[in-house]
Design a protein around this motif. Structure first.
Motif, PDB file in Angstrom:
ATOM      1  N   ILE A  97       0.746  -1.397   0.428  1.00 35.67           N
ATOM      2  CA  ILE A  97       0.156  -0.226   0.415  1.00 35.67           C
ATOM      3  C   ILE A  97       0.942   1.320  -0.106  1.00 35.67           C
ATOM      4  CG2 ILE A  97      -0.140   0.054   2.328  1.00 35.67           C
ATOM      5  CD1 ILE A  97      -3.444   0.848   1.882  1.00 35.67           C
ATOM      6  N   ASP A  98       0.240   2.372  -0.909  1.00 36.72           N
ATOM      7  CA  ASP A  98       0.937   3.708  -0.743  1.00 36.72           C
ATOM      8  C   ASP A  98       0.574   4.380   0.301  1.00 36.72           C
ATOM      9  OD1 ASP A  98       2.004   2.423  -3.761  1.00 36.72           O
ATOM     10  OD2 ASP A  98       0.592   4.497  -4.298  1.00 36.72           O
ATOM     11  N   ILE A  99       2.194   4.927   0.780  1.00 32.47           N
ATOM     12  CA  ILE A  99       1.739   5.512   2.367  1.00 32.47           C
ATOM     13  C   ILE A  99       0.624   7.023   1.910  1.00 32.47           C
ATOM     14  CG2 ILE A  99       3.300   4.996   3.534  1.00 32.47           C
ATOM     15  CD1 ILE A  99       5.176   7.280   3.072  1.00 32.47           C
ATOM     16  N   ASP A 100       0.864   7.557   1.238  1.00 33.72           N
ATOM     17  CA  ASP A 100      -0.115   8.890   0.351  1.00 33.72           C
ATOM     18  C   ASP A 100      -1.852   8.509   0.638  1.00 33.72           C
ATOM     19  OD1 ASP A 100      -0.558   7.354  -1.921  1.00 33.72           O
ATOM     20  OD2 ASP A 100      -0.456   8.559  -3.456  1.00 33.72           O
ATOM     21  N   VAL A 101      -1.839   8.073   1.876  1.00 33.26           N
ATOM     22  CA  VAL A 101      -3.328   7.206   2.018  1.00 33.26           C
ATOM     23  C   VAL A 101      -3.783   7.385   3.421  1.00 33.26           C
ATOM     24  CG1 VAL A 101      -3.963   5.456   2.382  1.00 33.26           C
ATOM     25  CG2 VAL A 101      -3.402   5.550   0.116  1.00 33.26           C
ATOM     26  N   VAL A 102      -4.780   7.073   4.179  1.00 30.73           N
ATOM     27  CA  VAL A 102      -5.724   7.261   5.333  1.00 30.73           C
ATOM     28  C   VAL A 102      -6.579   6.033   5.316  1.00 30.73           C
ATOM     29  CG1 VAL A 102      -6.901   8.818   6.425  1.00 30.73           C
ATOM     30  CG2 VAL A 102      -5.314   9.556   5.649  1.00 30.73           C
ATOM     31  N   LEU A 103      -6.473   5.009   6.098  1.00 32.26           N
ATOM     32  CA  LEU A 103      -7.460   4.022   6.006  1.00 32.26           C
ATOM     33  C   LEU A 103      -9.108   4.407   6.676  1.00 32.26           C
ATOM     34  CD1 LEU A 103      -4.758   2.681   5.541  1.00 32.26           C
ATOM     35  CD2 LEU A 103      -5.861   0.798   7.941  1.00 32.26           C
ATOM     36  N   ASN A 104      -9.991   4.079   6.330  1.00 32.85           N
ATOM     37  CA  ASN A 104     -11.093   4.221   6.473  1.00 32.85           C
ATOM     38  C   ASN A 104     -11.842   3.555   6.992  1.00 32.85           C
ATOM     39  OD1 ASN A 104     -13.431   5.869   6.587  1.00 32.85           O
ATOM     40  ND2 ASN A 104     -14.692   4.437   5.499  1.00 32.85           N
ATOM     41  N   ARG A 105     -11.102   2.688   7.768  1.00 30.76           N
ATOM     42  CA  ARG A 105     -11.749   0.761   8.142  1.00 30.76           C
ATOM     43  C   ARG A 105     -10.746   0.222   8.357  1.00 30.76           C
ATOM     44  NH1 ARG A 105     -15.307  -2.620   6.136  1.00 30.76           N
ATOM     45  NH2 ARG A 105     -13.347  -4.134   6.785  1.00 30.76           N
ATOM     46  N   ASP A 106     -11.081  -0.795   9.283  1.00 30.79           N
ATOM     47  CA  ASP A 106      -9.973  -2.215   8.907  1.00 30.79           C
ATOM     48  C   ASP A 106      -9.596  -2.672   7.635  1.00 30.79           C
ATOM     49  OD1 ASP A 106      -9.010  -4.746   9.693  1.00 30.79           O
ATOM     50  OD2 ASP A 106      -9.836  -5.340  11.126  1.00 30.79           O
ATOM     51  N   LEU A 107      -8.167  -3.633   6.925  1.00 34.85           N
ATOM     52  CA  LEU A 107      -8.631  -4.104   6.038  1.00 34.85           C
ATOM     53  C   LEU A 107      -8.365  -5.050   5.822  1.00 34.85           C
ATOM     54  CD1 LEU A 107      -6.227  -1.528   4.448  1.00 34.85           C
ATOM     55  CD2 LEU A 107      -8.602  -1.148   3.788  1.00 34.85           C
ATOM     56  N   SER A 108      -8.222  -5.341   7.021  1.00 35.64           N
ATOM     57  CA  SER A 108      -7.981  -7.360   6.868  1.00 35.64           C
ATOM     58  C   SER A 108      -8.881  -7.791   6.020  1.00 35.64           C
ATOM     59  CB  SER A 108      -8.659  -8.218   8.604  1.00 35.64           C
ATOM     60  OG  SER A 108      -7.775  -7.712   9.303  1.00 35.64           O
ATOM     61  N   PRO A 109     -10.624  -7.915   5.908  1.00 36.44           N
ATOM     62  CA  PRO A 109     -11.630  -8.803   5.140  1.00 36.44           C
ATOM     63  C   PRO A 109     -10.273  -8.983   4.098  1.00 36.44           C
ATOM     64  CG  PRO A 109     -12.401  -7.097   6.753  1.00 36.44           C
ATOM     65  CD  PRO A 109     -11.595  -6.633   6.709  1.00 36.44           C
TER      66      PRO A 109
END
Length: 268
Positions: A97-109
């Protein structure tokens, strides 16, 4: 089964790294993750990663297959291809994953379709115009043109040596196909298209999650609940916001509060 998340960083990208790490550890506190050094200029980012319980792959880890790919595509080694060092990590499913990213939820699924072998590579969003030149579009009319801002794959099957061998054996065709301004994006798309791998967007295989994450997409709408930012595209949840190409957060920038929120959480 073992899953790993990886990203590439250096100290010139701290303005992205801080909100990325804060959002990542908020949503995925136990996920094994590794930071790969882009160029060795990483004292602050390495310390920040360690504070968040993230492993480090330095410039002393340098595989010749990765260098060969960069030299064939760009005539020299450039740090963008350091992302491919992740392919040597032992795991059943790898998220790059790139770091110009902000997570909005758990990506485990997002690991599950790959672990269950329903797909060879899962991606977040298509990016038309940033994968192939016209020759590539004609040669692979059914290509998914996926963004490599976030992909999940099985590194036992997509190896750096396999990527190197593929473009070396098809050097003239690959040069005609690829969008010359981009790096690993045409490489991974070409390999998947050439090998006939099963490639699918997140929204097609993970219920409730949209195949949309680019920050300029108007369908992404912010919602704040209990002082937490959440983002939807229609009725589906946006897994993360990708700020690819973002130059400034000044003026009427609708995600400024989101970035400020996670920078604050990181102690920025």
């Amino acid at each position: 089964m073992k899953t790993i998340l990886t990203f590439v960083a250096n100290d010139r990208m701290l303005h992205y790294l801080k909100p990325f790490l804060a959002s990542f550890r908020h949503w995925m506190p136990e996920q094994e993750a590794w930071m790969i050094s882009y160029d060795g200029d990483d004292a602050e980012s390495r310390a920040l990663a360690a504070r968040h319980g993230i492993g480090f792959i330095g410039m002393d880890t340098f595989h010749p297959e990765v260098e060969a790919i960069s030299r064939q595509m760009k005539g020299r080694f450039i740090g963008h291809f350091r992302k491919l060092e992740a392919l040597y990590l032992p795991c059943d499913a790898l998220m790059m994953i790139d770091i110009d990213v902000v997570l909005n939820r758990d990506l485990s699924p997002l690991f599950l379709p790959v672990l269950e072998k329903r797909v060879d590579l899962l991606f977040g969003e298509s990016t038309w115009g940033w994968v192939y030149a016209e020759h590539g579009k004609a040669l692979f009319p059914r290509s998914r043109h996926f963004s490599t801002g976030m992909v999940v794959l099985r590194p036992a099957e997509v190896t750096a040596e396999a990527l190197r061998a593929c473009i070396a054996a098809n050097a003239e065709e690959f040069d005609l196909c690829r969008q010359p301004r981009v790096h690993d994006q045409p490489l991974l798309n070409y390999y998947c298209d050439k090998q006939g791998l099963a490639v699918a967007p997140v929204g097609g295989l993970v219920p409730g999650i949209a195949s949309t994450n680019y920050y300029l997409k108007p369908e992404i709408q912010p919602v704040w609940t209990d002082s937490m930012p959440r983002f939807l595209a229609g009725e589906k949840e946006v897994a993360f916001i990708h700020f690819a190409g973002l130059k400034s957060t000044e003026g009427e920038f609708r995600f400024k509060m989101l970035l400020d929120y996670y920078r604050y959480r990181c102690g920025a």
